[in-house]
Design a protein around this motif. Structure first.
Motif, PDB file in Angstrom:
ATOM      1  N   ASN A   1       6.014   9.003  -1.692  1.00  0.00           N
ATOM      2  CA  ASN A   1       4.936   8.157  -1.171  1.00  0.00           C
ATOM      3  C   ASN A   1       5.417   7.365   0.031  1.00  0.00           C
ATOM      4  O   ASN A   1       6.587   6.948   0.080  1.00  0.00           O
ATOM      5  CB  ASN A   1       4.436   7.173  -2.241  1.00  0.00           C
ATOM      6  CG  ASN A   1       3.694   7.868  -3.352  1.00  0.00           C
ATOM      7  OD1 ASN A   1       3.075   8.911  -3.146  1.00  0.00           O
ATOM      8  ND2 ASN A   1       3.757   7.294  -4.546  1.00  0.00           N
ATOM      9  N   TYR A   2       4.532   7.190   0.963  1.00  0.00           N
ATOM     10  CA  TYR A   2       4.827   6.318   2.094  1.00  0.00           C
ATOM     11  C   TYR A   2       4.383   4.919   1.699  1.00  0.00           C
ATOM     12  O   TYR A   2       3.233   4.708   1.284  1.00  0.00           O
ATOM     13  CB  TYR A   2       4.092   6.779   3.345  1.00  0.00           C
ATOM     14  CG  TYR A   2       4.539   6.037   4.582  1.00  0.00           C
ATOM     15  CD1 TYR A   2       5.589   6.517   5.348  1.00  0.00           C
ATOM     16  CD2 TYR A   2       3.920   4.853   4.960  1.00  0.00           C
ATOM     17  CE1 TYR A   2       6.025   5.828   6.488  1.00  0.00           C
ATOM     18  CE2 TYR A   2       4.334   4.170   6.098  1.00  0.00           C
ATOM     19  CZ  TYR A   2       5.382   4.657   6.847  1.00  0.00           C
ATOM     20  OH  TYR A   2       5.816   3.985   7.952  1.00  0.00           O
ATOM     21  N   CYS A   3       5.265   3.925   1.830  1.00  0.00           N
ATOM     22  CA  CYS A   3       5.003   2.563   1.355  1.00  0.00           C
ATOM     23  C   CYS A   3       5.062   1.559   2.499  1.00  0.00           C
ATOM     24  O   CYS A   3       5.964   1.625   3.344  1.00  0.00           O
ATOM     25  CB  CYS A   3       6.018   2.165   0.284  1.00  0.00           C
ATOM     26  SG  CYS A   3       6.110   3.319  -1.100  1.00  0.00           S
TER      27      CYS A   3
ATOM     28  N   VAL B   1       0.856  -1.186   0.000  1.00  0.00           N
ATOM     29  CA  VAL B   1       0.000   0.000   0.000  1.00  0.00           C
ATOM     30  C   VAL B   1       0.890   1.233   0.000  1.00  0.00           C
ATOM     31  O   VAL B   1       1.812   1.340   0.815  1.00  0.00           O
ATOM     32  CB  VAL B   1      -0.985   0.004   1.205  1.00  0.00           C
ATOM     33  CG1 VAL B   1      -0.249  -0.130   2.529  1.00  0.00           C
ATOM     34  CG2 VAL B   1      -1.841   1.261   1.201  1.00  0.00           C
ATOM     35  N   GLU B   2       0.622   2.113  -0.951  1.00  0.00           N
ATOM     36  CA  GLU B   2       1.378   3.361  -1.080  1.00  0.00           C
ATOM     37  C   GLU B   2       0.407   4.532  -1.003  1.00  0.00           C
ATOM     38  O   GLU B   2      -0.659   4.506  -1.611  1.00  0.00           O
ATOM     39  CB  GLU B   2       2.134   3.409  -2.410  1.00  0.00           C
ATOM     40  CG  GLU B   2       3.102   2.267  -2.623  1.00  0.00           C
ATOM     41  CD  GLU B   2       3.796   2.364  -3.970  1.00  0.00           C
ATOM     42  OE1 GLU B   2       3.562   3.370  -4.684  1.00  0.00           O
ATOM     43  OE2 GLU B   2       4.562   1.453  -4.320  1.00  0.00           O
ATOM     44  N   ASN B   3       0.782   5.556  -0.271  1.00  0.00           N
ATOM     45  CA  ASN B   3      -0.067   6.743  -0.211  1.00  0.00           C
ATOM     46  C   ASN B   3       0.795   7.998  -0.203  1.00  0.00           C
ATOM     47  O   ASN B   3       1.942   7.991   0.271  1.00  0.00           O
ATOM     48  CB  ASN B   3      -0.963   6.718   1.025  1.00  0.00           C
ATOM     49  CG  ASN B   3      -0.189   6.784   2.322  1.00  0.00           C
ATOM     50  OD1 ASN B   3       0.198   5.758   2.845  1.00  0.00           O
ATOM     51  ND2 ASN B   3       0.030   7.981   2.846  1.00  0.00           N
TER      52      ASN B   3
ATOM     53  N   TYR C   1       8.805   2.241   4.067  1.00  0.00           N
ATOM     54  CA  TYR C   1       9.841   3.091   3.480  1.00  0.00           C
ATOM     55  C   TYR C   1       9.190   4.230   2.699  1.00  0.00           C
ATOM     56  O   TYR C   1       7.979   4.230   2.427  1.00  0.00           O
ATOM     57  CB  TYR C   1      10.764   2.268   2.570  1.00  0.00           C
ATOM     58  CG  TYR C   1      10.046   1.504   1.486  1.00  0.00           C
ATOM     59  CD1 TYR C   1       9.850   2.070   0.221  1.00  0.00           C
ATOM     60  CD2 TYR C   1       9.568   0.212   1.716  1.00  0.00           C
ATOM     61  CE1 TYR C   1       9.183   1.367  -0.783  1.00  0.00           C
ATOM     62  CE2 TYR C   1       8.915  -0.486   0.731  1.00  0.00           C
ATOM     63  CZ  TYR C   1       8.726   0.084  -0.519  1.00  0.00           C
ATOM     64  OH  TYR C   1       8.072  -0.604  -1.496  1.00  0.00           O
ATOM     65  N   ILE C   2      10.010   5.213   2.331  1.00  0.00           N
ATOM     66  CA  ILE C   2       9.587   6.356   1.532  1.00  0.00           C
ATOM     67  C   ILE C   2      10.137   6.195   0.122  1.00  0.00           C
ATOM     68  O   ILE C   2      11.322   5.912  -0.056  1.00  0.00           O
ATOM     69  CB  ILE C   2      10.088   7.684   2.128  1.00  0.00           C
ATOM     70  CG1 ILE C   2       9.630   7.819   3.585  1.00  0.00           C
ATOM     71  CG2 ILE C   2       9.623   8.864   1.293  1.00  0.00           C
ATOM     72  CD1 ILE C   2       8.149   7.913   3.763  1.00  0.00           C
TER      73      ILE C   2
ATOM     74  N   ILE D   1       9.240  12.636   7.483  1.00  0.00           N
ATOM     75  CA  ILE D   1       9.144  11.299   6.902  1.00  0.00           C
ATOM     76  C   ILE D   1       9.999  10.278   7.636  1.00  0.00           C
ATOM     77  O   ILE D   1       9.853   9.088   7.445  1.00  0.00           O
ATOM     78  CB  ILE D   1       9.556  11.344   5.408  1.00  0.00           C
ATOM     79  CG1 ILE D   1      11.010  11.811   5.272  1.00  0.00           C
ATOM     80  CG2 ILE D   1       8.642  12.233   4.630  1.00  0.00           C
ATOM     81  CD1 ILE D   1      11.520  11.788   3.850  1.00  0.00           C
ATOM     82  N   ASN D   2      10.909  10.757   8.455  1.00  0.00           N
ATOM     83  CA  ASN D   2      11.747   9.813   9.190  1.00  0.00           C
ATOM     84  C   ASN D   2      11.019   9.187  10.369  1.00  0.00           C
ATOM     85  O   ASN D   2      11.416   8.156  10.887  1.00  0.00           O
ATOM     86  CB  ASN D   2      13.020  10.496   9.686  1.00  0.00           C
ATOM     87  CG  ASN D   2      13.931  10.877   8.531  1.00  0.00           C
ATOM     88  OD1 ASN D   2      14.046  10.130   7.572  1.00  0.00           O
ATOM     89  ND2 ASN D   2      14.553  12.038   8.623  1.00  0.00           N
TER      90      ASN D   2
END
Length: 351
Positions: free
Chosen positions: A341-343, A296-298, A336-337, A306-307
């Motif tokens: 996108n956050y994945c 899932v990616e958003n 991961y980024i 993001i860290n």
């Protein structure tokens, strides 16, 4: 309440196995000593006298002395009592053999021997210790097998209980969010509110019936996820852009219920408020009918830290704990980024 003597708190061995053991051992002893003396009648009589005494001492040791003194680390008391019982048994065995069987109380000796001499006491008691040790070893082995099985059963029950608890935590969380969505639509007097009710009803049916099963069809899970996405789209309108991609055959694939939804919920919880257009892409890939790869990616706000992935909710302890209970070490969970996108990527074995 006083503790009863001979109370067995370990494994229960059916009476028929006790009878089989002593019958087999008695037969073996009669044949053995009958062959040794070339006198089977004498061997039968002497064993009929001695075996009841063997049995009494064995059960006293197994069901009274060991539980009451060995397990409570009263070793000196155990040794003292055991030696006392040995002496009583020696006296009874020697006297009964003399009266009922033969006046030669030690026929295997090279010459006529007297009772209560050092050598005779040692010979008889060593034979009794051998019998007691053999029977005790069998009982302790049975106890070890029983205890191992009991621990395995308790562990299974504990795992099932914990899994039920974790699933029960997921359901209220989901319905709370969905009802909030419906509440927002009713405040706006939206015409799509009835559609939300229908989709929520379908989801509730899925939860009430499928949640009772250990595995559900992946096809139903995807339909369930699609209903969730539709509900979010009804709430946020054109702001939501979502896709579900299926790679490979999924018709016969089954998965644990409500396994993937928390990741999708977290995407909306931590992403939709921070971007103008919220994109979420979901992929299910059947990898040679061995593993299922879920991704899932958003989209995320560029200003977001993001860290700090824990703030994105994927560090949810319940989800990770449930994965560990279900698959032990046979799963992979990555966050991961990539390309803004956050994945989240989850790989589990196909069952």
């Amino acid at each position: 309440m006083k503790e009863k003597w001979f109370k067995n708190t370990s494994s229960f061995i059916p009476v028929k196995y006790h009878v089989l053991f002593w019958t087999g051992y008695f037969t073996f002893n009669v044949i053995r000593w009958g062959s040794y003396f070339n006198d089977y009648w004498y061997s039968l009589k002497s064993n009929l006298v001695e075996f009841p005494l063997h049995i009494i001492l064995v059960y006293i040791n197994i069901y009274y002395l060991i539980p009451k003194f060995i397990l409570t680390k009263k070793y000196i008391t155990y040794i003292t009592l055991f030696l006392g019982f040995l002496f009583v048994l020696y006296s009874a065995r020697t006297g009964l053999n003399y009266v009922l069987v033969t006046e030669n109380i030690w026929p295997e000796a090279e010459s006529q021997q007297q009772a209560f001499t050092f050598n005779h006491i040692i010979a008889v008691t060593l034979g009794e210790i051998y019998v007691v040790a053999l029977a005790t070893a069998i009982k302790l082995t049975a106890d070890w097998i029983y205890e191992r099985k009991r621990n395995e059963d308790l562990q299974k029950i504990q795992l099932k209980t914990e899994l039920k608890f974790l699933k029960s935590q997921i359901q209220p969380h989901f319905f709370f969010n969905t009802l909030n969505n419906l509440y927002a639509l009713t405040l706006e007097k939206s015409d799509v509110a009835p559609e939300v009710v229908l989709k929520l009803s379908d989801i509730m049916q899925h939860v009430l019936y499928d949640m009772k099963e250990p595995l559900v069809r992946l096809f139903d899970v995807i339909r369930y996820i699609q209903n969730y996405l539709d509900l979010e789209r009804l709430r946020y309108g054109d702001k939501i852009i979502s896709t579900i991609e299926i790679i490979g055959e999924i018709e016969d694939v089954k998965v644990p219920p409500l396994l993937f939804l928390p990741f999708i919920e977290n995407s909306f919880k931590h992403g939709v408020k921070n971007v103008e257009h919220f994109k979420v892409n979901i992929t299910f890939e059947n990898m040679d009918n061995k593993y299922l790869n879920f991704t899932v990616e958003n989209a995320i706000d560029e200003q977001q830290n993001i860290n700090n992935t824990s703030n994105h909710g994927i560090g949810n302890h319940n989800v990770k704990r449930r994965l560990e209970l279900l698959f032990k070490d046979n799963f992979e969970l990555k966050t991961y980024i990539a390309n803004g996108n956050y994945c989240v990527q989850l790989k589990i074995p196909i069952q």
